[in-house]
Design an enzyme around this catalytic site. Structure first.
Site, PDB file in Angstrom:
ATOM      1  N   ASP A  32      18.057  25.913  39.429  1.00 26.80           N
ATOM      2  CA  ASP A  32      18.050  27.350  39.156  1.00 26.80           C
ATOM      3  C   ASP A  32      19.442  27.780  38.675  1.00 26.80           C
ATOM      4  O   ASP A  32      20.466  27.357  39.227  1.00 26.80           O
ATOM      5  CB  ASP A  32      17.674  28.089  40.451  1.00 26.80           C
ATOM      6  CG  ASP A  32      17.282  29.531  40.213  1.00 26.80           C
ATOM      7  OD1 ASP A  32      16.128  29.880  40.503  1.00 26.80           O
ATOM      8  OD2 ASP A  32      18.137  30.313  39.748  1.00 26.80           O
ATOM      9  N   ASN A  88       6.995  33.526  44.605  1.00 25.54           N
ATOM     10  CA  ASN A  88       6.818  34.966  44.471  1.00 25.54           C
ATOM     11  C   ASN A  88       5.729  35.291  43.444  1.00 25.54           C
ATOM     12  O   ASN A  88       5.694  34.684  42.374  1.00 25.54           O
ATOM     13  CB  ASN A  88       8.131  35.605  44.013  1.00 25.54           C
ATOM     14  CG  ASN A  88       9.270  35.338  44.985  1.00 25.54           C
ATOM     15  OD1 ASN A  88       9.059  35.299  46.193  1.00 25.54           O
ATOM     16  ND2 ASN A  88      10.464  35.146  44.467  1.00 25.54           N
ATOM     17  N   GLN A  95       8.837  38.535  41.839  1.00 31.99           N
ATOM     18  CA  GLN A  95       8.651  37.628  40.687  1.00 31.99           C
ATOM     19  C   GLN A  95       9.286  38.241  39.452  1.00 31.99           C
ATOM     20  O   GLN A  95       8.945  39.358  39.051  1.00 31.99           O
ATOM     21  CB  GLN A  95       7.155  37.371  40.429  1.00 31.99           C
ATOM     22  CG  GLN A  95       6.920  36.348  39.318  1.00 31.99           C
ATOM     23  CD  GLN A  95       5.439  36.050  39.074  1.00 31.99           C
ATOM     24  OE1 GLN A  95       4.558  36.767  39.562  1.00 31.99           O
ATOM     25  NE2 GLN A  95       5.173  35.013  38.311  1.00 31.99           N
ATOM     26  N   HIS A 101       6.165  29.286  39.432  1.00 31.29           N
ATOM     27  CA  HIS A 101       7.224  28.347  39.835  1.00 31.29           C
ATOM     28  C   HIS A 101       7.346  28.375  41.341  1.00 31.29           C
ATOM     29  O   HIS A 101       7.158  29.409  41.981  1.00 31.29           O
ATOM     30  CB  HIS A 101       8.562  28.664  39.168  1.00 31.29           C
ATOM     31  CG  HIS A 101       8.959  30.099  39.275  1.00 31.29           C
ATOM     32  ND1 HIS A 101       8.421  31.081  38.473  1.00 31.29           N
ATOM     33  CD2 HIS A 101       9.823  30.720  40.099  1.00 31.29           C
ATOM     34  CE1 HIS A 101       8.945  32.239  38.795  1.00 31.29           C
ATOM     35  NE2 HIS A 101       9.791  32.066  39.797  1.00 31.29           N
ATOM     36  N   HIS A 103       9.967  27.681  44.311  1.00 32.75           N
ATOM     37  CA  HIS A 103      11.389  27.514  44.622  1.00 32.75           C
ATOM     38  C   HIS A 103      11.567  26.504  45.748  1.00 32.75           C
ATOM     39  O   HIS A 103      10.867  26.571  46.764  1.00 32.75           O
ATOM     40  CB  HIS A 103      11.990  28.831  45.139  1.00 32.75           C
ATOM     41  CG  HIS A 103      12.029  29.949  44.156  1.00 32.75           C
ATOM     42  ND1 HIS A 103      13.164  30.298  43.473  1.00 32.75           N
ATOM     43  CD2 HIS A 103      11.084  30.832  43.757  1.00 32.75           C
ATOM     44  CE1 HIS A 103      12.916  31.346  42.706  1.00 32.75           C
ATOM     45  NE2 HIS A 103      11.657  31.698  42.863  1.00 32.75           N
TER      46      HIS A 103
HETATM   47  P1  AMP Z   1      11.392  34.601  40.621  1.00 29.36           P
HETATM   48  O1  AMP Z   1      12.286  35.778  40.937  1.00 29.36           O
HETATM   49  O2  AMP Z   1      10.635  34.067  41.793  1.00 29.36           O
HETATM   50  O3  AMP Z   1      10.514  34.905  39.426  1.00 29.36           O
HETATM   51  O4  AMP Z   1      12.382  33.430  40.224  1.00 29.36           O
HETATM   52  C1  AMP Z   1      12.921  33.276  38.952  1.00 29.36           C
HETATM   53  C2  AMP Z   1      14.079  32.336  39.111  1.00 29.36           C
HETATM   54  O5  AMP Z   1      14.365  31.775  37.856  1.00 29.36           O
HETATM   55  C3  AMP Z   1      15.380  32.998  39.602  1.00 29.36           C
HETATM   56  O6  AMP Z   1      15.820  32.338  40.771  1.00 29.36           O
HETATM   57  C4  AMP Z   1      16.326  32.840  38.426  1.00 29.36           C
HETATM   58  O7  AMP Z   1      17.651  32.601  38.847  1.00 29.36           O
HETATM   59  C5  AMP Z   1      15.741  31.627  37.724  1.00 29.36           C
HETATM   60  N1  AMP Z   1      15.983  31.539  36.290  1.00 29.36           N
HETATM   61  C6  AMP Z   1      15.773  32.492  35.362  1.00 29.36           C
HETATM   62  N2  AMP Z   1      16.054  32.014  34.124  1.00 29.36           N
HETATM   63  C7  AMP Z   1      16.423  30.716  34.290  1.00 29.36           C
HETATM   64  C8  AMP Z   1      16.841  29.675  33.396  1.00 29.36           C
HETATM   65  N3  AMP Z   1      16.911  29.883  32.084  1.00 29.36           N
HETATM   66  N4  AMP Z   1      17.145  28.478  33.916  1.00 29.36           N
HETATM   67  C9  AMP Z   1      17.070  28.255  35.256  1.00 29.36           C
HETATM   68  N5  AMP Z   1      16.688  29.194  36.149  1.00 29.36           N
HETATM   69  C10 AMP Z   1      16.384  30.414  35.672  1.00 29.36           C
END
Ligand code: AMP
Ligand code: ZN
Length: 136
Positions: A32, A88, A95, A101, A103
């Site tokens: 992440d 999420n 989300q 995804h 985590h």
């Molecule tokens: P969520 O809030 O559950 O949708 O999680 C999205 C996650 O994606 C967050 O923890 C962000 O830090 C991560 N994220 C967003 N864009 C990227 C990216 N380009 N590469 C890696 N992680 C990302």
């Protein structure tokens, strides 16, 4: 199916570079970019599913199977003390990327993160009503 406008589709396909810690035919696991803790990783299916509810059962099993492979290795090699598996669904639930995804968040003693919730209070009567509401 992929979604042409989805960043996680592009990352999962390898079109956008990522720090990949595992890959197979159906999944890619990346670090992440806004990590909650050291080693925070995301399990991404290569197919686009908006959230848990859109995920076919086979893909859900696949995501769990990848987690069972990767999580113990992360725990051991990062010397983590614990791990939160977080998923999420919907903006209200946090989300931000509309591609399913899972985590994997390694936890370390005194890492200062607050991923758990504040426990509320509920009566036995309320629990009974909620139980009936869910069962329908
Ligand atoms: P969520 O809030 O559950 O949708 O999680 C999205 C996650 O994606 C967050 O923890 C962000 O830090 C991560 N994220 C967003 N864009 C990227 C990216 N380009 N590469 C890696 N992680 C990302
Ligand atoms: Zn996608």
């Amino acid at each position: 199916m992929r979604d042409a406008n989805c960043i996680f589709c592009k990352i999962a396909a390898g079109e956008i570079p990522s720090k990949t810690i595992y890959e197979d035919v159906d999944f890619r696991v990346i670090l992440d970019l806004g990590p909650a803790t050291k080693g925070h990783a995301l399990i991404l299916p290569k197919e686009h599913y908006e959230d848990f509810f859109a995920l076919p059962e086979e893909a859900a099993k696949g995501a769990v199977s990848v987690a069972k492979k990767i999580a113990p290795k992360m725990m051991a090699n990062l010397h983590a003390d614990g791990m939160n598996l977080v998923q999420n669904n919907g903006e209200t639930a946090g989300q931000t990327v509309k591609h399913f995804h899972l985590h994997l968040i390694p936890r370390y003693k005194d890492d200062g993160q607050h991923i758990l919730w504040n426990p509320g209070e509920v009566s036995q009567e309320e629990l009974e009503l909620i139980k009936d509401q869910i069962i329908g």
